[in-house]
Design a protein around this motif. Structure first.
Motif, PDB file in Angstrom:
ATOM      1  N   VAL A  30       0.748  -1.003   0.005  1.00  0.00           N
ATOM      2  CA  VAL A  30      -0.206   0.151  -0.089  1.00  0.00           C
ATOM      3  C   VAL A  30       0.931   1.218  -0.346  1.00  0.00           C
ATOM      4  O   VAL A  30       0.373   2.118  -0.534  1.00  0.00           O
ATOM      5  CB  VAL A  30      -0.754   0.315   1.166  1.00  0.00           C
ATOM      6  CG1 VAL A  30      -1.771   0.797   1.027  1.00  0.00           C
ATOM      7  CG2 VAL A  30      -2.108  -1.355   1.249  1.00  0.00           C
ATOM      8  N   ILE A  54       0.959   4.494  -2.760  1.00  0.00           N
ATOM      9  CA  ILE A  54       0.786   5.347  -2.283  1.00  0.00           C
ATOM     10  C   ILE A  54       2.256   6.668  -3.219  1.00  0.00           C
ATOM     11  O   ILE A  54       1.788   7.141  -3.587  1.00  0.00           O
ATOM     12  CB  ILE A  54       0.690   5.538  -1.348  1.00  0.00           C
ATOM     13  CG1 ILE A  54      -0.554   5.289  -1.015  1.00  0.00           C
ATOM     14  CG2 ILE A  54       0.950   7.522  -0.665  1.00  0.00           C
ATOM     15  CD1 ILE A  54      -0.907   5.479   0.566  1.00  0.00           C
ATOM     16  N   ILE A  73       1.747   7.070  -6.826  1.00  0.00           N
ATOM     17  CA  ILE A  73       1.237   7.866  -6.884  1.00  0.00           C
ATOM     18  C   ILE A  73       1.838   8.693  -6.748  1.00  0.00           C
ATOM     19  O   ILE A  73       1.998  10.261  -7.155  1.00  0.00           O
ATOM     20  CB  ILE A  73      -0.672   7.687  -6.855  1.00  0.00           C
ATOM     21  CG1 ILE A  73      -0.473   6.293  -7.551  1.00  0.00           C
ATOM     22  CG2 ILE A  73      -0.963   8.372  -6.794  1.00  0.00           C
ATOM     23  CD1 ILE A  73      -2.069   5.694  -7.339  1.00  0.00           C
ATOM     24  N   GLY A  74       2.195   9.428  -5.517  1.00  0.00           N
ATOM     25  CA  GLY A  74       2.719  10.564  -5.254  1.00  0.00           C
ATOM     26  C   GLY A  74       3.514  11.277  -5.743  1.00  0.00           C
ATOM     27  O   GLY A  74       4.019  12.169  -6.060  1.00  0.00           O
ATOM     28  N   ILE A  95      -8.914  12.684  -5.003  1.00  0.00           N
ATOM     29  CA  ILE A  95      -8.042  11.396  -5.271  1.00  0.00           C
ATOM     30  C   ILE A  95      -7.113  11.781  -3.506  1.00  0.00           C
ATOM     31  O   ILE A  95      -6.576  10.368  -3.553  1.00  0.00           O
ATOM     32  CB  ILE A  95      -7.260  10.969  -6.497  1.00  0.00           C
ATOM     33  CG1 ILE A  95      -8.577  10.162  -7.380  1.00  0.00           C
ATOM     34  CG2 ILE A  95      -5.654   9.983  -6.478  1.00  0.00           C
ATOM     35  CD1 ILE A  95      -7.507  10.799  -8.498  1.00  0.00           C
ATOM     36  N   GLY A  96      -6.328  12.726  -3.959  1.00  0.00           N
ATOM     37  CA  GLY A  96      -5.656  13.288  -2.992  1.00  0.00           C
ATOM     38  C   GLY A  96      -6.113  13.551  -0.783  1.00  0.00           C
ATOM     39  O   GLY A  96      -5.883  12.483  -0.615  1.00  0.00           O
ATOM     40  N   VAL A 139      -8.848   9.758  -0.443  1.00  0.00           N
ATOM     41  CA  VAL A 139      -8.091   8.264  -0.905  1.00  0.00           C
ATOM     42  C   VAL A 139      -6.766   8.054  -0.117  1.00  0.00           C
ATOM     43  O   VAL A 139      -7.080   7.340  -0.035  1.00  0.00           O
ATOM     44  CB  VAL A 139      -8.687   8.667  -2.863  1.00  0.00           C
ATOM     45  CG1 VAL A 139      -8.329   6.532  -2.802  1.00  0.00           C
ATOM     46  CG2 VAL A 139      -9.896   7.884  -3.328  1.00  0.00           C
ATOM     47  N   LEU A 140      -5.837   9.076  -0.938  1.00  0.00           N
ATOM     48  CA  LEU A 140      -4.524   8.813  -0.736  1.00  0.00           C
ATOM     49  C   LEU A 140      -4.138   9.141   0.977  1.00  0.00           C
ATOM     50  O   LEU A 140      -3.879   8.218   1.743  1.00  0.00           O
ATOM     51  CB  LEU A 140      -3.761   9.362  -1.640  1.00  0.00           C
ATOM     52  CG  LEU A 140      -3.225   9.164  -3.001  1.00  0.00           C
ATOM     53  CD1 LEU A 140      -2.264   9.813  -4.042  1.00  0.00           C
ATOM     54  CD2 LEU A 140      -3.195   7.682  -3.059  1.00  0.00           C
ATOM     55  N   ILE A 141      -4.861  10.585   1.395  1.00  0.00           N
ATOM     56  CA  ILE A 141      -4.389  10.467   3.272  1.00  0.00           C
ATOM     57  C   ILE A 141      -5.260   9.665   4.072  1.00  0.00           C
ATOM     58  O   ILE A 141      -4.457   9.056   4.099  1.00  0.00           O
ATOM     59  CB  ILE A 141      -4.989  11.709   2.544  1.00  0.00           C
ATOM     60  CG1 ILE A 141      -3.673  12.707   2.010  1.00  0.00           C
ATOM     61  CG2 ILE A 141      -4.641  12.356   4.299  1.00  0.00           C
ATOM     62  CD1 ILE A 141      -3.918  14.309   2.433  1.00  0.00           C
ATOM     63  N   LEU A 184      -6.103   6.771   3.371  1.00  0.00           N
ATOM     64  CA  LEU A 184      -5.382   5.491   2.901  1.00  0.00           C
ATOM     65  C   LEU A 184      -3.785   5.197   3.589  1.00  0.00           C
ATOM     66  O   LEU A 184      -3.545   4.230   4.178  1.00  0.00           O
ATOM     67  CB  LEU A 184      -5.198   5.205   1.235  1.00  0.00           C
ATOM     68  CG  LEU A 184      -4.774   3.828   1.169  1.00  0.00           C
ATOM     69  CD1 LEU A 184      -6.271   2.973   1.558  1.00  0.00           C
ATOM     70  CD2 LEU A 184      -4.781   3.537  -0.652  1.00  0.00           C
ATOM     71  N   ALA A 185      -3.354   5.918   3.488  1.00  0.00           N
ATOM     72  CA  ALA A 185      -1.760   6.667   4.158  1.00  0.00           C
ATOM     73  C   ALA A 185      -1.833   6.269   5.879  1.00  0.00           C
ATOM     74  O   ALA A 185      -1.218   5.451   6.340  1.00  0.00           O
ATOM     75  CB  ALA A 185      -1.209   7.828   3.638  1.00  0.00           C
ATOM     76  N   ASN A 229      -2.780   2.922   5.997  1.00  0.00           N
ATOM     77  CA  ASN A 229      -1.455   1.988   6.392  1.00  0.00           C
ATOM     78  C   ASN A 229      -1.188   1.892   7.894  1.00  0.00           C
ATOM     79  O   ASN A 229      -0.320   1.396   7.969  1.00  0.00           O
ATOM     80  CB  ASN A 229      -1.001   2.462   4.608  1.00  0.00           C
ATOM     81  CG  ASN A 229       0.400   1.506   5.153  1.00  0.00           C
ATOM     82  OD1 ASN A 229      -0.184  -0.152   5.642  1.00  0.00           O
ATOM     83  ND2 ASN A 229       1.149   1.341   4.490  1.00  0.00           N
TER      84      ASN A 229
END
Length: 162
Positions: free
Chosen positions: A21, A25, A28-29, A138-139, A142-144, A146-147, A150
């Motif tokens: 994961v 991330i 993508i970043g 997305i940022g 989703v990504l924040i 998810l981070a 994780n």
């Protein structure tokens, strides 16, 4: 960075398998940081003319272009070091695959970094651009989260296993 590569050597596994994961991330970043498609929003603003593509020519455009590719090389090198064992061969510290150590360490690093450069170019050629609102969704949505999830799961697993 050397300690991270040495930890992958000691654990006999690349961190991409332990933290997939985080790998996605960071990938993508890194892709968004290099302003490559689908995240090349400065060029997508005008659609017909590509921003600095029309305002600069010759050496000035070459410097913009070289800076973009230098940024891609840096991101590829960092991802290679963090998740793919840097200069180590596949399946590090495995006696059965000791023949892989005959390949120089710089060659392993370059092959892995070039694989990410190829991936960056491939993604640019295949994916359409995002709009600003899609990128923000997305940022932030989703990504924040998810981070953070994780990070929490990794911390819980670390405490349970130790």
């Amino acid at each position: 960075m050397v300690s991270i590569v040495n930890a992958q050597y000691d654990q006999r596994i690349w961190f991409v398998f332990l933290q997939p994961v985080a790998f996605v991330i960071v990938l993508i970043g890194g892709l968004a940081e290099t302003n490559r498609a689908p995240f090349d929003l400065p060029e997508a603003e005008q659609e017909l003319t590509g921003g600095f593509h029309t305002e600069y020519s010759g050496m000035r455009f070459a410097l913009f272009f070289l800076a973009e590719y230098a940024n891609m090389i840096v991101v590829s090198s960092v991802v290679t070091t963090l998740f793919l064992g840097g200069w180590l061969p596949p399946f590090p510290n495995t006696p059965a695959l000791h023949v892989l150590y005959y390949v120089p360490s710089w060659a392993w690093f370059l092959v892995k970094s070039f694989a990410f450069l190829y991936l960056f170019i491939w993604i640019r050629a295949t994916l359409p651009r995002y709009r600003y609102d899609q990128l923000m969704n997305i940022g932030w949505k989703v990504l924040i989260p998810l981070a953070i999830a994780n990070l929490v799961v990794t911390g819980i697993v670390k405490v349970v296993l130790m």
